[in-house]
Design a protein around this motif. Structure first.
Motif, PDB file in Angstrom:
ATOM      1  N   GLU A  66       0.889  -1.077  -0.043  1.00  0.00           N
ATOM      2  CA  GLU A  66      -0.014   0.129   0.080  1.00  0.00           C
ATOM      3  C   GLU A  66       1.034   1.286  -0.024  1.00  0.00           C
ATOM      4  O   GLU A  66       1.801   1.492   0.631  1.00  0.00           O
ATOM      5  N   LYS A 114       3.259  -2.694   3.581  1.00  0.00           N
ATOM      6  CA  LYS A 114       2.365  -1.639   3.547  1.00  0.00           C
ATOM      7  C   LYS A 114       2.677  -0.269   4.723  1.00  0.00           C
ATOM      8  O   LYS A 114       3.132  -0.707   5.696  1.00  0.00           O
ATOM      9  N   LYS A 122       2.432   2.273   7.192  1.00  0.00           N
ATOM     10  CA  LYS A 122       1.247   2.258   8.462  1.00  0.00           C
ATOM     11  C   LYS A 122       0.876   3.865   8.665  1.00  0.00           C
ATOM     12  O   LYS A 122       1.616   4.676   8.151  1.00  0.00           O
ATOM     13  N   ASN A 153     -18.601  -5.710  14.140  1.00  0.00           N
ATOM     14  CA  ASN A 153     -17.263  -6.061  14.252  1.00  0.00           C
ATOM     15  C   ASN A 153     -16.833  -5.661  15.879  1.00  0.00           C
ATOM     16  O   ASN A 153     -16.959  -4.637  16.337  1.00  0.00           O
ATOM     17  N   ASP A 202      -6.242   4.190  17.806  1.00  0.00           N
ATOM     18  CA  ASP A 202      -6.040   2.613  17.771  1.00  0.00           C
ATOM     19  C   ASP A 202      -6.102   1.911  18.834  1.00  0.00           C
ATOM     20  O   ASP A 202      -6.473   2.525  20.034  1.00  0.00           O
ATOM     21  N   ASP A 204      -9.788   0.339   7.943  1.00  0.00           N
ATOM     22  CA  ASP A 204      -9.556  -0.881   7.484  1.00  0.00           C
ATOM     23  C   ASP A 204      -7.943  -1.301   7.557  1.00  0.00           C
ATOM     24  O   ASP A 204      -7.420  -2.257   7.819  1.00  0.00           O
ATOM     25  N   ARG A 205      -7.177  -0.426   7.148  1.00  0.00           N
ATOM     26  CA  ARG A 205      -5.662  -0.537   7.351  1.00  0.00           C
ATOM     27  C   ARG A 205      -5.276  -0.549   8.626  1.00  0.00           C
ATOM     28  O   ARG A 205      -4.294  -1.482   9.065  1.00  0.00           O
ATOM     29  N   MET A 217      -6.925  -1.920  10.859  1.00  0.00           N
ATOM     30  CA  MET A 217      -7.304  -3.344  11.482  1.00  0.00           C
ATOM     31  C   MET A 217      -6.150  -4.375  11.023  1.00  0.00           C
ATOM     32  O   MET A 217      -6.106  -5.667  11.570  1.00  0.00           O
ATOM     33  N   GLU A 218      -5.654  -4.043   9.971  1.00  0.00           N
ATOM     34  CA  GLU A 218      -4.634  -4.809   9.429  1.00  0.00           C
ATOM     35  C   GLU A 218      -3.115  -4.873  10.034  1.00  0.00           C
ATOM     36  O   GLU A 218      -2.449  -5.548   9.596  1.00  0.00           O
ATOM     37  N   GLU A 219      -3.059  -3.704  10.793  1.00  0.00           N
ATOM     38  CA  GLU A 219      -1.675  -3.490  11.359  1.00  0.00           C
ATOM     39  C   GLU A 219      -1.476  -4.680  12.487  1.00  0.00           C
ATOM     40  O   GLU A 219      -2.374  -4.912  13.113  1.00  0.00           O
TER      41      GLU A 219
END
Length: 208
Positions: free
Chosen positions: A30, A37, A39, A103, A178, A203-204, A206-208
């Motif tokens: 990303e 990706k 952060k 969620n 966060d 979304d980003r 949540m992927e960290e």
């Protein structure tokens, strides 16, 4: 050309192709980050996190910082009698809520800036109007001093400047927080493109 030279050339060609292929794969991360990706940034001074708080939600339940531990959440400030920016902000917040309401790791915290008027029953009626479930979208009231201090020193959504004789927080900013309490983004809640970016950034995160 000797056999040994041919072998060496072939080896380096294969090695180069392999490296370029891997680099191309990584670069696809990303925002073009070479190492994967990128952060989201961390806002505020180094080490800044949202401080402790204690407010009451639309069900009359006390909510503290412990209740948001290990959760990603969006914080905003509004008041129920607002006819300016608040209706648009919460219409946009409904879009965020619709995507993440199932969620268990996500929350929305909507803080009133008018606690004298916005009692628990008033907030409950307002929450119902927006289809908000108290399990993951909290409409919070409490001490005006504590609410305002958190807006300014915690969520960084207001700079403390105001006109007139009375202090008043009236901000369109949403803060993305966060799981460790760090501010990872600020978004204008009245702007469609900012709300769309907020959803992408959730979304980003949540992927960290």
């Amino acid at each position: 050309m000797s056999k040994k030279a041919i072998i060496l050339i072939t080896f380096f060609v294969v090695l180069s192709v392999g490296f370029l292929g891997y680099a191309g794969y990584v670069i696809k991360g990303e925002r073009g980050s070479f190492f994967g990706k990128e952060k989201l940034p961390i806002l505020g001074v180094p080490g800044h996190t949202v401080p402790g708080f204690s407010f009451t939600d639309q069900e009359g339940k006390i909510k503290t910082k412990e209740d948001v531990k290990d959760k990603i959440y969006v914080a905003e400030y509004f008041f129920t009698t607002c006819t300016g920016i608040c209706p648009k902000m919460n219409a946009n917040m409904e879009k965020v809520y619709a995507k993440y309401k199932n969620n268990p790791d996500f929350l929305i915290l909507s803080h009133t800036v008018d606690p004298e008027h916005d009692s628990v029953p008033v907030l409950k009626a307002y929450a119902e109007k927006h289809g908000a479930d108290a399990k993951n979208w909290w409409f919070l009231t409490g001490s005006k001093k504590d609410l305002y201090r958190l807006a300014r020193q915690g969520y960084l959504v207001d700079d403390g400047t105001y006109t007139g004789d009375e202090d008043f927080v009236h901000t369109q900013w949403f803060a993305l927080v966060d799981k460790t309490g760090q501010i990872r983004g600020l978004y204008e809640g009245t702007k469609k493109q900012d709300v769309e970016k907020l959803i992408v950034d959730i979304d980003r995160l949540m992927e960290e």
